[in-house]
Design a protein around this motif. Structure first.
Motif, PDB file in Angstrom:
ATOM      1  N   GLY A  18      54.192  61.704  23.325  1.00 36.23           N
ATOM      2  CA  GLY A  18      52.935  62.344  22.973  1.00 36.23           C
ATOM      3  C   GLY A  18      51.754  61.735  23.709  1.00 36.23           C
ATOM      4  N   THR A  19      51.773  60.414  23.865  1.00 35.58           N
ATOM      5  CA  THR A  19      50.710  59.749  24.598  1.00 35.58           C
ATOM      6  C   THR A  19      50.670  60.216  26.044  1.00 35.58           C
ATOM      7  OG1 THR A  19      50.875  57.781  23.180  1.00 35.58           O
ATOM      8  CG2 THR A  19      49.796  57.509  25.309  1.00 35.58           C
ATOM      9  N   ASP A  20      51.842  60.355  26.659  1.00 32.02           N
ATOM     10  CA  ASP A  20      51.909  60.839  28.036  1.00 32.02           C
ATOM     11  C   ASP A  20      51.327  62.251  28.153  1.00 32.02           C
ATOM     12  OD1 ASP A  20      53.139  60.348  30.817  1.00 32.02           O
ATOM     13  OD2 ASP A  20      53.908  62.324  30.291  1.00 32.02           O
ATOM     14  N   LEU A  21      51.527  63.056  27.118  1.00 31.44           N
ATOM     15  CA  LEU A  21      51.012  64.428  27.129  1.00 31.44           C
ATOM     16  C   LEU A  21      49.501  64.459  26.899  1.00 31.44           C
ATOM     17  CD1 LEU A  21      51.297  67.545  26.981  1.00 31.44           C
ATOM     18  CD2 LEU A  21      51.883  67.256  24.560  1.00 31.44           C
ATOM     19  N   PHE A  22      49.027  63.721  25.887  1.00 26.17           N
ATOM     20  CA  PHE A  22      47.634  63.853  25.467  1.00 26.17           C
ATOM     21  C   PHE A  22      46.658  62.998  26.272  1.00 26.17           C
ATOM     22  CE2 PHE A  22      49.835  64.786  21.277  1.00 26.17           C
ATOM     23  CZ  PHE A  22      49.630  66.151  21.366  1.00 26.17           C
ATOM     24  N   VAL A  23      47.159  61.952  26.952  1.00 24.61           N
ATOM     25  CA  VAL A  23      46.242  61.018  27.603  1.00 24.61           C
ATOM     26  C   VAL A  23      45.733  61.523  28.949  1.00 24.61           C
ATOM     27  CG1 VAL A  23      47.851  59.637  29.009  1.00 24.61           C
ATOM     28  CG2 VAL A  23      45.876  58.530  27.907  1.00 24.61           C
ATOM     29  N   LEU A 142      48.046  61.850  19.236  1.00 26.57           N
ATOM     30  CA  LEU A 142      46.864  62.702  19.359  1.00 26.57           C
ATOM     31  C   LEU A 142      45.582  61.939  19.050  1.00 26.57           C
ATOM     32  CD1 LEU A 142      45.853  65.664  19.777  1.00 26.57           C
ATOM     33  CD2 LEU A 142      46.112  65.968  17.315  1.00 26.57           C
ATOM     34  N   TRP A 143      45.626  61.065  18.017  1.00 27.05           N
ATOM     35  CA  TRP A 143      44.413  60.359  17.618  1.00 27.05           C
ATOM     36  C   TRP A 143      44.475  58.855  17.856  1.00 27.05           C
ATOM     37  CZ3 TRP A 143      44.704  56.630  13.778  1.00 27.05           C
ATOM     38  CH2 TRP A 143      45.869  56.641  12.990  1.00 27.05           C
ATOM     39  N   ALA A 144      45.645  58.345  18.282  1.00 29.80           N
ATOM     40  CA  ALA A 144      45.773  56.910  18.530  1.00 29.80           C
ATOM     41  C   ALA A 144      46.164  56.607  19.970  1.00 29.80           C
ATOM     42  CB  ALA A 144      46.801  56.299  17.571  1.00 29.80           C
ATOM     43  N   GLY A 145      47.193  57.283  20.474  1.00 26.80           N
ATOM     44  CA  GLY A 145      47.681  57.004  21.818  1.00 26.80           C
ATOM     45  C   GLY A 145      46.676  57.354  22.909  1.00 26.80           C
ATOM     46  N   ALA A 146      46.135  58.558  22.834  1.00 27.73           N
ATOM     47  CA  ALA A 146      45.183  59.003  23.853  1.00 27.73           C
ATOM     48  C   ALA A 146      43.898  58.165  23.855  1.00 27.73           C
ATOM     49  CB  ALA A 146      44.864  60.483  23.661  1.00 27.73           C
ATOM     50  N   PRO A 147      43.282  57.883  22.685  1.00 33.73           N
ATOM     51  CA  PRO A 147      42.105  57.008  22.696  1.00 33.73           C
ATOM     52  C   PRO A 147      42.401  55.611  23.231  1.00 33.73           C
ATOM     53  CG  PRO A 147      42.203  58.230  20.644  1.00 33.73           C
ATOM     54  CD  PRO A 147      43.501  58.474  21.364  1.00 33.73           C
ATOM     55  N   PHE A 148      43.591  55.077  22.909  1.00 33.09           N
ATOM     56  CA  PHE A 148      43.957  53.754  23.427  1.00 33.09           C
ATOM     57  C   PHE A 148      44.053  53.788  24.945  1.00 33.09           C
ATOM     58  CE2 PHE A 148      47.207  50.730  24.860  1.00 33.09           C
ATOM     59  CZ  PHE A 148      46.635  49.533  24.423  1.00 33.09           C
TER      60      PHE A 148
END
Length: 384
Positions: A18-23, A142-148
């Motif tokens: 998910g992080t790879d998608l949203f970041v 969505l709310w943790a990985g991408a902001p990080f």
């Protein structure tokens, strides 16, 4: 203990996916500057990823039903490591695009198969809860990985984000290889995709309509909040946080409700409430005092519906679980694409205020289609 380990590994793996998608989206301005291309051109990184995923996921799902899931998940994570390393150090924009095609291919062999393998090993009376946990891992990004990732870019540059994901991907390749070792291969090699493929496509089309009801608005949420409410960037970020937290809580809560009341009942009920929440969102969209609450409720019931429908598909297609989960993820990406197109058309003619009502129509259509029972085929066999 083995169940907890499996859930933890599945959840962490999907968080990385998910992080790879949203970041990528928040990093596009920095990437476009580094390769001297305009932001629209840089957006092709997202497009080629989504298209590759949509077309390759069913193929990996079908193969995993025949050959087992462990090898393909491990292969996907190794390819994920390579693709993200290439993204970090791509010598040209062309190589950057190639790296995202490889990333889409890798995630297609991981995400739906994690859903499928959890559906394989979960106790029948806990399948909804188990699936909700791994889905929440994906949504947490969505709310943790991408902001990080955005924060990491601020201190070390955008390339560091993909280096970190490549390193974690390599570690998870080993962890997943060991975790799924205990699953008997015979449980999956004997499975075949039986029956008319059209009935499977009909089932996953519910997800396509659901995705339209969620993403026709979400893609343009930031711009809509600025246009209708004059939100600042910090207020938009807070609104997205409310949405993200609602999505995770909705996914987790739906698992227990599904196990208690049944997959079919919860998936249909949440679609009804999704329609109502979108109508309320439309009514109060220009009200800054209520918008946070209804964004939370919208995501809460919306992703509760997605998770419960995943569990429903796992129950209704036990012998074809891998390919059905893969087709369902393809349907999700198709819905996201169509939803973004519909949203763009609506705002160009009528403006942002009409988007929630258009989404509610898609939610109603998804509910109507979900009421159709899956009819078992007679003696047709495909992909054998």
């Amino acid at each position: 203990m083995q169940g907890r380990v499996s859930l933890s590994v599945g959840c962490i793996t999907l968080f990385l996916m998910g992080t790879d998608l949203f970041v990528v989206s928040p990093l596009l301005p920095f990437i476009s500057k580094a390769y001297h291309v305009n932001p629209a051109m840089a957006g092709w990184m997202v497009t080629v990823f989504a298209v590759t995923y949509a077309f390759s996921a069913p193929f990996f799902g079908w193969l995993s039903d025949k050959k087992g899931r462990r090898a393909f998940i491990t292969f996907g994570l190794l390819l994920f490591t390579i693709s993200n390393a290439l993204t970090a150090f791509a010598p040209s924009f062309l190589w950057l695009i190639i790296s995202r095609i490889l990333a889409g291919l890798s995630v297609a062999s991981i995400t739906p198969l994690i859903y499928a393998v959890i559906g394989d090993i979960a106790p029948p009376d806990r399948r909804g809860t188990w699936l909700s946990i791994v889905v929440s891992g994906h949504l947490t990004a969505l709310w943790a990985g991408a902001p990080f990732g955005t924060l990491l870019e601020h201190f070390l540059g955008w390339r560091s984000v993909f280096v970190v994901m490549a390193i974690i991907g390599a570690i998870l390749a080993v962890v997943n290889f060991k975790t799924w070792k205990s699953i008997p291969i015979g449980d999956t090699t004997t499975k075949r995709l039986e029956g008319n493929i059209l009935r499977i496509l009909g089932s996953v089309s519910v997800t396509t309509l659901w995705a339209i009801s969620m993403y026709a608005l979400y893609v343009y949420l930031g711009a809509a909040l600025y246009s209708e409410n004059r939100f600042s960037s910090s207020e938009i970020a807070l609104a997205v946080t409310f949405y993200g937290v609602g999505a995770v809580l909705g996914s987790l809560s739906s698992g227990q409700l599904t196990d208690k009341f049944g997959e079919r009942e919860i998936s249909k009920t949440t679609l009804i409430f999704l329609t109502l929440s979108l109508i309320c969102l439309g009514v109060f969209f220009s009200s800054a005092d209520w918008i946070y609450f209804f964004l939370f409720i919208w995501a809460l019931v919306g992703y509760a519906g997605f998770t419960s429908y995943q569990a429903r598909l796992a129950v209704e297609y036990p012998r074809e679980r891998g390919i059905v989960m893969a087709w369902n993820n393809t349907a999700l990406y198709i819905g996201i694409t169509i939803g973004s197109m519909i949203g763009g058309y609506v705002i160009s003619i009528w403006g942002y205020s009409l988007l929630p009502y258009v989404c509610s129509i898609a939610a109603i259509a998804s509910f109507v289609l979900s009421t159709k029972k899956v009819e078992k085929p007679k003696n047709n066999r495909l992909f054998q």
